[in-house]
Motif scaffolding. Structure first.
Motif, short mmCIF file in Angstrom:
data_model
loop_
_atom_site.label_atom_id
_atom_site.label_comp_id
_atom_site.label_asym_id
_atom_site.label_seq_id
_atom_site.Cartn_x
_atom_site.Cartn_y
_atom_site.Cartn_z
N LYS A 48 44.57 -58.87 -56.51
CA LYS A 48 45.84 -59.59 -56.48
C LYS A 48 45.79 -60.81 -57.40
O LYS A 48 46.75 -61.09 -58.14
CB LYS A 48 46.20 -60.01 -55.06
N HIS A 54 44.28 -61.10 -60.04
CA HIS A 54 44.30 -60.67 -61.45
C HIS A 54 45.56 -59.87 -61.80
O HIS A 54 45.59 -59.19 -62.82
CB HIS A 54 43.05 -59.86 -61.77
N GLY A 55 46.57 -59.94 -60.95
CA GLY A 55 47.87 -59.41 -61.31
C GLY A 55 48.14 -57.96 -60.94
O GLY A 55 49.16 -57.39 -61.35
N ASP A 111 49.47 -54.93 -58.77
CA ASP A 111 50.62 -54.87 -57.86
C ASP A 111 50.30 -54.33 -56.47
O ASP A 111 50.90 -54.76 -55.48
CB ASP A 111 51.73 -53.99 -58.47
N THR A 113 51.34 -57.13 -66.63
CA THR A 113 51.95 -58.45 -66.60
C THR A 113 52.22 -58.82 -65.15
O THR A 113 53.06 -58.18 -64.50
CB THR A 113 53.27 -58.48 -67.39
N PRO A 114 51.50 -59.80 -64.60
CA PRO A 114 51.73 -60.18 -63.20
C PRO A 114 53.16 -60.63 -62.97
O PRO A 114 53.80 -61.22 -63.84
CB PRO A 114 50.74 -61.34 -63.00
N ASP A 115 53.68 -60.35 -61.81
CA ASP A 115 55.02 -60.76 -61.41
C ASP A 115 54.92 -62.13 -60.74
O ASP A 115 54.32 -62.25 -59.66
CB ASP A 115 55.60 -59.72 -60.45
N TYR A 134 55.53 -62.59 -57.02
CA TYR A 134 54.66 -61.83 -56.11
C TYR A 134 53.23 -62.34 -56.14
O TYR A 134 52.58 -62.47 -55.10
CB TYR A 134 54.69 -60.35 -56.49
N HIS A 135 52.71 -62.64 -57.31
CA HIS A 135 51.31 -63.02 -57.44
C HIS A 135 51.11 -64.52 -57.33
O HIS A 135 50.54 -65.18 -58.19
CB HIS A 135 50.74 -62.50 -58.76
#
Length: 634
Positions: free
Chosen positions: A369, A371-372, A374, A626-628, A631-632
């Motif tokens: 998590k 590190h992005g 989902d 690409t992390p959100d 959310y992250h």
């Protein structure tokens, strides 16, 4: 074929049912040899001189699960018996062979096939036996077998199509009611030693209206696959296959077949996926092979067929009770929201622990998590192993890590009542993402004798979940509200029976699947072909990526894990790297190359964490996901 059918249905009725698979027994001669009867005696005479042993063999095959047992009469024709000095016992030997099999079959409601082999000398123009002589020899034996009460005549190990034709015509002349199965014995190139081809066998089948045709003896499971795949084009023929257990080894002056039941049944599974309807074994295939084959027939094939048969009539969302309007897919989970709006999503598969301590999995999920990533993907009893259940592990991870999960749910271990109970509990616990899979048969794991349920397969499971998403149970009872499952399905772009895999995938989508995850892909060309073939299907596809850990790991996956294919050039790359850590990095590099080459055509990725190494999975994803932000963050 289920036990009990043989007393109420004729064999021809069962042959007409395209969803029925029939399991024959294995070898008689080599099994008698294994029991201590040497080749200097006439095995068929044992019907008279040692009936208890023959009866014991039949009973062992019946206990192993055979639907059909063959009489010990393969070489009981006048030509062979005369050479053995037993011509005067021809009628007694054949009648005794049927009587012994019939006595055993009656107890278990099993069919009896009268076994008939070649004369023993070639028929004119290839040999000295005239056509008239051949017809007389076959008529004498086959008439006794039919009169004694066999259900079927099976013609085995023929190499000359003219002789096989004479034998088939003889059966039909004596009785048009007794089904006949005609087998050609082939070499490694897929033809008989006399040059008879599968196409010529098919032509003969059409010409004589043979009930079933196929191949037996001579070659092992691997080489038998070639003619089977060729015969797949003749979709209206019933195909019967009975391979040897490979090539025998000479040990202390005795011949032994060393092919394992596992190897045999893996190839038998491939036969069945290539439309084979009758399967059994020849030389070296003994009761243990048949016992394990029964699991494959039931779990991998009959389970699927039965599920498809049921779910067409019973598991339908479009029937008289459409139920409530389901929650839009994009609102069912954050993972669903990202996928539906076109984001490139990521998940990492982490195998549940064998014990009851989830600490390492929790740590791995936190790392992912951060590190992005989902979602964490959690298998359900992978390779038919007993591990922590994915449902409870998912609840723990979502509670402790605040990270979404995708739970696998397989059809192997629960009936439809248990499935619905589990799914309602999962919904109440707040789990939303689910991957519907059929599941590996128990034989592949540590509990080979465990019972496989397979009330439905993945197609039927998707329909059950879809009904729950519409507020209905399987029986169309109102459940008061709707579940909110975002349903994924598996698909294998390199399946051995690609046409069947594609057809089943389309049915999964029609049944209500929201997204798909491929089996691990190592060959981009094969995935590109699959994506081309489904271009009209509006469903997001996530590519499965498995970073190889070593050359040994690559060899194991390529050779031992069903339906995974690794190209030779990748195996060569892994082979050149001998340092353990360097090999892992090379595996990551290969995975990244595959993913980069396909990223523009897919909507997401599922990366398997090799040996639980979340850091290696993250290395594969660096610069790709690409992390959100919403959310992250904690």
């Amino acid at each position: 074929m289920s036990k009990g059918d043989s007393m109420t249905e004729s064999f021809k009725d069962i042959l007409r049912d395209e969803n029925r698979i029939i399991l024959f027994d294995g070898a008689m001669g080599t099994y008698l040899y294994q029991k201590g009867f040497f080749l200097n005696i006439n095995f068929e005479q044992l019907n008279i001189t040692n009936p208890d042993t023959i009866r014991e063999v039949h009973e062992e095959y019946i206990k192993a699960g055979a639907d059909v047992i063959k009489t010990n009469t393969f070489g009981a024709n006048s030509f062979k018996l005369e050479k053995a000095g037993l011509l005067d016992q021809l009628a007694d030997i054949n009648r005794a062979g049927v009587k012994l099999a019939r006595e055993c079959a009656k107890k278990a409601q099993t069919f009896v096939a009268g076994s008939v082999g070649p004369i023993g000398k070639l028929v004119h123009p290839l040999g000295p036996i005239t056509g008239t002589q051949a017809r007389s020899i076959y008529e004498e034996q086959i008439e006794i077998l039919i009169d004694a009460g066999v259900d079927i005549i099976t013609l085995e190990t023929f190499t000359d199509l003219r002789e096989l034709q004479i034998a088939v015509e003889t059966v039909k002349k004596i009785s048009s009611d007794v089904p006949v199965i005609a087998h050609l014995s082939v070499t490694e190139d897929g033809t008989s030693i006399l040059g008879a081809t599968p196409d010529q066998l098919a032509e003969l089948a059409y010409k004589l209206n043979i009930d079933a045709v196929g191949f037996n003896c001579s070659v092992g499971p691997h080489h038998m696959l070639k003619p089977i795949e060729h015969m797949k084009q003749y979709k209206d023929l019933v195909i019967s296959v009975h391979p040897n257990a490979g090539v025998p080894r000479i040990i202390d002056d005795r011949s032994f077949y060393l092919t394992t039941p596992e190897y045999f049944t893996e190839y038998a599974r491939r036969y069945l996926l290539n439309n084979v309807r009758i399967v059994g074994g020849c030389c070296g295939i003994h009761p243990e092979h048949i016992k394990q084959l029964k699991y494959i027939v039931k779990s991998v094939v009959l389970g699927i067929v039965a599920a498809e048969e049921k779910d067409q009539s019973e598991i339908s969302v479009q029937g008289e009770h459409p139920g409530m309007e389901p929650v839009p897919a994009s609102e069912r989970s954050h993972f669903a929201k990202r996928l539906c709006r076109g984001d490139f999503v990521s998940s990492v598969e982490i195998t549940p622990p064998k014990g009851c301590d989830p600490t390492k999995v929790i740590e791995a999920a936190r790392y992912l998590k951060a590190h992005g990533v989902d979602a964490v993907n959690i298998p359900d009893g992978p390779r038919a192993s007993a591990r922590m259940g994915p449902q409870m592990l998912a609840i723990i991870l979502e509670r402790e890590v605040k990270m979404e999960t995708i739970i696998h749910y397989c059809c192997r271990d629960r009936n439809v009542i248990g499935m619905q109970s589990d799914l309602l509990g999962v919904a109440a616990a707040g789990l939303r993402n689910i991957l519907a899979i059929t599941g590996d048969p128990p034989k592949l794991g540590h509990y080979p004798n465990a019972t496989a349920v397979f009330d439905v397969d993945a197609i039927g499971l998707v329909r059950i979940i879809n009904k729950l998403n519409h507020g209905l149970d399987l029986a169309d009872n109102d459940i008061s509200n709707t579940t909110k499952f975002f349903v994924g399905v598996g698909v294998n772009p390199v399946a051995s029976n690609y046409e069947l895999e594609l057809a089943r995938f389309f049915r999964k989508v029609e049944s209500g699947a929201d997204f798909a995850v491929t089996q691990p892909v190592f060959d981009p060309d094969r995935l590109n072909k699959f994506l081309d073939d489904i271009h009209d299907i509006d469903i997001p596809v996530l590519i499965g990526i498995w970073p190889l850990a070593s050359y040994r790991n690559a060899e194991f996956l390529n050779s031992e894990i069903p339906e995974i294919t690794i190209p030779d050039y990748i195996l060569e790359r892994m082979k050149k790297v001998t340092d353990k850590e360097a090999a892992k990095l090379e595996g990551v590099a290969i995975a990244r190359e595959t993913l980069f080459s396909l990223k523009s055509r897919i909507q997401g990725v599922q990366v398997s964490a090799p040996f639980g190494r979340a850091d290696l999975a993250v290395k594969v994803l660096e610069g790709i996901i690409t992390p959100d932000p919403e959310y992250h963050t904690e």
